[in-house]
Design a protein around this motif. Structure first.
Motif, PDB file in Angstrom:
ATOM      1  N   THR A 137     -47.941  -4.151  19.977  1.00 51.96           N
ATOM      2  CA  THR A 137     -47.982  -2.633  20.133  1.00 51.96           C
ATOM      3  C   THR A 137     -48.537  -2.053  21.260  1.00 51.96           C
ATOM      4  N   VAL A 138     -49.939  -2.784  21.550  1.00 48.93           N
ATOM      5  CA  VAL A 138     -50.487  -2.351  22.751  1.00 48.93           C
ATOM      6  C   VAL A 138     -49.532  -2.685  23.951  1.00 48.93           C
ATOM      7  N   VAL A 139     -48.880  -3.727  24.101  1.00 47.23           N
ATOM      8  CA  VAL A 139     -47.926  -4.067  25.082  1.00 47.23           C
ATOM      9  C   VAL A 139     -46.882  -3.088  25.146  1.00 47.23           C
ATOM     10  N   LEU A 140     -46.339  -2.664  24.076  1.00 50.09           N
ATOM     11  CA  LEU A 140     -45.019  -1.778  23.904  1.00 50.09           C
ATOM     12  C   LEU A 140     -45.739  -0.328  24.437  1.00 50.09           C
ATOM     13  N   MET A 141     -47.003   0.063  24.112  1.00 50.61           N
ATOM     14  CA  MET A 141     -47.365   1.333  24.498  1.00 50.61           C
ATOM     15  C   MET A 141     -47.602   1.227  26.132  1.00 50.61           C
ATOM     16  N   LYS A 142     -48.001   0.230  26.696  1.00 49.13           N
ATOM     17  CA  LYS A 142     -47.922   0.095  28.079  1.00 49.13           C
ATOM     18  C   LYS A 142     -46.537   0.224  28.748  1.00 49.13           C
ATOM     19  N   GLU A 143     -45.686  -0.349  27.972  1.00 53.05           N
ATOM     20  CA  GLU A 143     -44.486  -0.424  28.511  1.00 53.05           C
ATOM     21  C   GLU A 143     -43.787   1.232  28.648  1.00 53.05           C
ATOM     22  N   VAL A 144     -44.059   1.772  27.526  1.00 56.24           N
ATOM     23  CA  VAL A 144     -43.464   3.054  27.290  1.00 56.24           C
ATOM     24  C   VAL A 144     -44.215   4.092  28.248  1.00 56.24           C
ATOM     25  N   GLN A 145     -45.540   3.870  28.416  1.00 58.17           N
ATOM     26  CA  GLN A 145     -46.244   4.703  29.322  1.00 58.17           C
ATOM     27  C   GLN A 145     -45.674   4.522  30.833  1.00 58.17           C
ATOM     28  N   LYS A 146     -45.237   3.365  31.070  1.00 56.68           N
ATOM     29  CA  LYS A 146     -44.828   3.222  32.549  1.00 56.68           C
ATOM     30  C   LYS A 146     -43.279   3.587  32.666  1.00 56.68           C
ATOM     31  N   MET A 147     -42.562   3.953  31.576  1.00 51.94           N
ATOM     32  CA  MET A 147     -41.219   4.269  31.616  1.00 51.94           C
ATOM     33  C   MET A 147     -41.247   5.573  31.684  1.00 51.94           C
ATOM     34  N   VAL A 148     -41.949   6.339  31.030  1.00 51.31           N
ATOM     35  CA  VAL A 148     -42.457   7.905  31.046  1.00 51.31           C
ATOM     36  C   VAL A 148     -42.891   8.124  32.333  1.00 51.31           C
ATOM     37  N   ASN A 149     -43.985   7.620  33.195  1.00 50.45           N
ATOM     38  CA  ASN A 149     -44.230   7.863  34.302  1.00 50.45           C
ATOM     39  C   ASN A 149     -43.228   7.716  35.424  1.00 50.45           C
ATOM     40  N   ARG A 150     -42.546   6.453  35.502  1.00 48.76           N
ATOM     41  CA  ARG A 150     -41.409   6.385  36.201  1.00 48.76           C
ATOM     42  C   ARG A 150     -40.371   7.371  36.146  1.00 48.76           C
ATOM     43  N   ASN A 151     -40.071   7.811  35.006  1.00 47.97           N
ATOM     44  CA  ASN A 151     -38.946   8.951  34.813  1.00 47.97           C
ATOM     45  C   ASN A 151     -39.552  10.229  35.375  1.00 47.97           C
ATOM     46  N   ARG A 152     -40.909  10.609  35.067  1.00 47.80           N
ATOM     47  CA  ARG A 152     -41.390  11.755  35.583  1.00 47.80           C
ATOM     48  C   ARG A 152     -41.356  11.755  37.216  1.00 47.80           C
ATOM     49  N   ASP A 153     -41.735  10.735  37.776  1.00 45.51           N
ATOM     50  CA  ASP A 153     -42.111  10.619  39.329  1.00 45.51           C
ATOM     51  C   ASP A 153     -40.468  11.010  39.857  1.00 45.51           C
ATOM     52  N   ARG A 154     -39.623  10.340  39.015  1.00 46.95           N
ATOM     53  CA  ARG A 154     -37.947  10.471  39.863  1.00 46.95           C
ATOM     54  C   ARG A 154     -37.683  12.003  39.822  1.00 46.95           C
ATOM     55  N   LYS A 155     -38.236  12.821  38.752  1.00 49.57           N
ATOM     56  CA  LYS A 155     -37.887  14.131  38.531  1.00 49.57           C
ATOM     57  C   LYS A 155     -38.499  15.140  39.582  1.00 49.57           C
ATOM     58  N   GLN A 156     -39.663  14.588  40.192  1.00 56.52           N
ATOM     59  CA  GLN A 156     -40.431  15.421  40.975  1.00 56.52           C
ATOM     60  C   GLN A 156     -40.028  15.368  42.525  1.00 56.52           C
TER      61      GLN A 156
END
Length: 156
Positions: A137-156
């Motif tokens: 669960t901890v690993v998954l949360m880190k992966e999800v956060q990375k995915m969300v951050n990368r997606n937000r960075d692409r949009k900017q």
């Protein structure tokens, strides 16, 4: 030689609408690769090529992996567009989404085939995601956060 031939096959099917093994063998021979139909058949299997409609009424060879990558990108976009927040309770990951998008976000998460995820149940704006272990669960949360951050960075 096989690696160069596989690279050339990828290039050829990217440039041309190749419908048959014979056509692929002919193009490879024109490029200096002395191949038989049997060799091309093995190459097609090893490269996991498949035939797909090209939009002009033909079925042409394409890399299956490319389409899988495109689907993965779509799942990531859907997930990130609906994602609001997350929290864990032992081996459960609770994901909050934009109202009405929980089912789409859960389906996208399932489509990503993350090894930590056992399955998801979605309501209107909340997903309960069963995870294999607390550590996962901890690993998954880190992966999800990375995915969300990368997606937000692409949009900017």
């Amino acid at each position: 030689m096989k690696i160069k031939r596989h690279d050339k096959i990828r290039e050829l099917i990217g440039r041309f609408d190749i419908e048959t093994q014979e056509e692929l063998a002919e193009r490879l021979n024109m490029e200096g690769f002395n191949v038989t139909q049997a060799t091309v058949s093995r190459d097609i299997r090893e490269l996991k090529l498949t035939k797909m409609p090209n939009g002009r009424g033909k079925q042409c060879y394409t890399l299956l992996k490319k389409e899988e990558d495109e689907m993965k990108d779509k799942y990531i976009r859907i997930f990130c567009d609906g994602f609001v927040s997350m929290d864990m309770a032992q081996n459960l990951l609770v994901i909050k989404t934009v109202s009405g998008l929980a089912m789409a976000v859960a389906a996208a998460l399932d489509g990503l085939h993350l090894p930590q995820v056992v399955g998801c149940i979605a309501g209107d704006d909340t997903i309960m995601c069963a995870v294999r272990s607390v550590e996962d669960t901890v690993v998954l949360m880190k992966e999800v956060q990375k995915m969300v951050n990368r997606n937000r960075d692409r949009k900017q």
